[in-house]
Design an enzyme around this catalytic site. Structure first.
Site, PDB file in Angstrom:
ATOM      1  CB  THR A  90      10.403   6.970   1.021  1.00  0.00           C
ATOM      2  OG1 THR A  90       8.873   7.468   0.792  1.00  0.00           O
ATOM      3  CG2 THR A  90      10.974   7.798   1.967  1.00  0.00           C
ATOM      4  N   GLY A 123     -11.929  -9.040   0.748  1.00  0.00           N
ATOM      5  CA  GLY A 123     -13.343  -8.713   1.404  1.00  0.00           C
ATOM      6  C   GLY A 123     -14.085  -9.867   1.520  1.00  0.00           C
ATOM      7  CB  SER A 172     -21.325 -15.481  -6.350  1.00  0.00           C
ATOM      8  OG  SER A 172     -21.960 -15.344  -5.238  1.00  0.00           O
ATOM      9  N   GLY A 197     -15.753 -13.316   2.321  1.00  0.00           N
ATOM     10  CA  GLY A 197     -15.672 -14.291   3.555  1.00  0.00           C
ATOM     11  C   GLY A 197     -15.542 -13.443   5.039  1.00  0.00           C
ATOM     12  CE  LYS A 250      -4.088  -2.232   2.089  1.00  0.00           C
ATOM     13  NZ  LYS A 250      -3.739  -3.853   2.384  1.00  0.00           N
ATOM     14  CD  GLN A 288     -11.880  -7.252   4.859  1.00  0.00           C
ATOM     15  OE1 GLN A 288     -12.495  -6.219   4.496  1.00  0.00           O
ATOM     16  NE2 GLN A 288     -10.776  -7.817   4.287  1.00  0.00           N
TER      17      GLN A 288
HETATM   18  O1  3DU Z   1     -10.324 -10.382   5.136  1.00  0.00           O
HETATM   19  P1  3DU Z   1      -9.138 -11.687   4.559  1.00  0.00           P
HETATM   20  O2  3DU Z   1      -8.497 -12.149   5.578  1.00  0.00           O
HETATM   21  O3  3DU Z   1      -9.810 -12.410   3.491  1.00  0.00           O
HETATM   22  O4  3DU Z   1      -7.946 -10.821   4.263  1.00  0.00           O
HETATM   23  C1  3DU Z   1      -7.892  -9.683   3.022  1.00  0.00           C
HETATM   24  C2  3DU Z   1      -6.627  -9.477   2.517  1.00  0.00           C
HETATM   25  O5  3DU Z   1      -6.695  -8.300   1.523  1.00  0.00           O
HETATM   26  C3  3DU Z   1      -5.680  -8.623   3.692  1.00  0.00           C
HETATM   27  O6  3DU Z   1      -4.523  -9.396   3.223  1.00  0.00           O
HETATM   28  C4  3DU Z   1      -5.984  -7.230   3.372  1.00  0.00           C
HETATM   29  O7  3DU Z   1      -4.723  -6.617   3.826  1.00  0.00           O
HETATM   30  C5  3DU Z   1      -6.266  -7.027   2.088  1.00  0.00           C
HETATM   31  N1  3DU Z   1      -6.977  -6.009   1.585  1.00  0.00           N
HETATM   32  C6  3DU Z   1      -7.959  -5.716   2.083  1.00  0.00           C
HETATM   33  O8  3DU Z   1      -8.617  -6.555   2.938  1.00  0.00           O
HETATM   34  C7  3DU Z   1      -8.801  -4.744   1.572  1.00  0.00           C
HETATM   35  C8  3DU Z   1      -8.233  -3.952   0.712  1.00  0.00           C
HETATM   36  O9  3DU Z   1      -8.956  -2.808   0.193  1.00  0.00           O
HETATM   37  C9  3DU Z   1      -7.066  -4.153   0.289  1.00  0.00           C
HETATM   38  C10 3DU Z   1      -6.418  -5.333   0.716  1.00  0.00           C
END
Ligand code: 3DU
Length: 233
Positions: free
Chosen positions: A73, A187, A196, A189, A66, A191
């Site tokens: 830098t 996102g 789908s 699962g 990010k 989140q």
């Molecule tokens: O919620 P999960 O465990 O499926 O992980 C989602 C991943 O995607 C995690 O590495 C997070 O840093 C990344 N991510 C987001 O969740 C949201 C974003 O907008 C960008 C990256």
């Protein structure tokens, strides 16, 4: 697959991460790390081992850095990740191009690596920044993410990140990007985003972490996700 495992002990973290990589390698098309792995394991200490391990399965590795600082830098950060073997980095368009992300795109191009831009994140607070209404350079009112999608096209990004929790945003971004810039959607699962719906809305790839690596059987969880997509087709 996003690999953001947490273990108190660094050896355990490395071992468990390697185990997950091996068990899901036949079901994923890329692996993504972020600072969660680099901070405890060290880029040139053990993360480089993980990158090599993923590459043995002929799978590309993305660094979700990010990147969001001044060009000086940003340039060093991107070049370190590319030197460690990462195939692409994620950067934040809020930094802007001139003296911001320009060096990241320049280095990526020279090294034939990728840059993916955060166009709209997946957490609920993401709409406070990425969803705010702004005036573009012509003075027209737009959503911030619409401007970022246009920038992704102008700057030659290799992918755009749009949260699965905002399916209508995916559709709108897709209409701006066209077919040449794929949408990666995190996102799904834990989140609350639906795989789908994200794919139907226009995402090409889903980024999934905890639903896979925190399950009792990561290989099966990854296969089940794939199967659910195939059933949809
Ligand atoms: O919620 P999960 O465990 O499926 O992980 C989602 C991943 O995607 C995690 O590495 C997070 O840093 C990344 N991510 C987001 O969740 C949201 C974003 O907008 C960008 C990256």
């Amino acid at each position: 697959m996003a690999l953001d495992l947490t273990r108190e002990n660094r050896d355990d973290l490395l071992k468990r991460t390697l185990k997950v990589i091996t068990s899901v390698s036949h079901s994923v098309c890329a692996v993504k790390f972020n600072h969660q792995m680099v901070l405890p394991l060290g880029l040139y200490d053990r993360v480089i081992t993980l990158v090599d391990e993923v590459h043995k399965h002929e799978i590309p590795v993305i660094m979700d850095a990010k990147i969001n600082d001044i060009g000086h830098t940003n340039e060093f950060i991107a070049s370190q990740y590319f030197s460690a073997g990462f195939d692409a980095v994620i950067a934040n368009p809020f930094a802007g191009f001139k003296d911001g992300l320009e060096p990241v795109f320049r280095i990526a191009k020279a090294k034939q690596r990728g840059v993916l831009l955060l166009v709209h994140m997946s957490h609920s607070g993401a709409s406070e920044g990425y969803g705010q209404t702004v005036l573009d350079e012509k003075g027209e009112r737009k959503a911030q993410f619409e401007v970022f999608a246009q920038r992704a096209v102008q700057w030659g990004a290799d992918g755009a990140i749009v949260g699965a929790t905002f399916p209508e945003t995916i559709t709108r971004v897709r209409s701006i990007l066209g077919d040449n810039i794929p949408i990666f959607s995190p996102g799904v699962g834990v989140q609350g985003g639906s795989l789908s719906r994200a794919l139907a809305a226009g995402a090409k790839y889903a980024i999934v972490g905890r639903s896979i690596y925190e399950s009792d059987d990561p290989a099966k969880s990854a296969e089940n996700l794939l199967r659910s997509v195939a059933a949809q087709d």
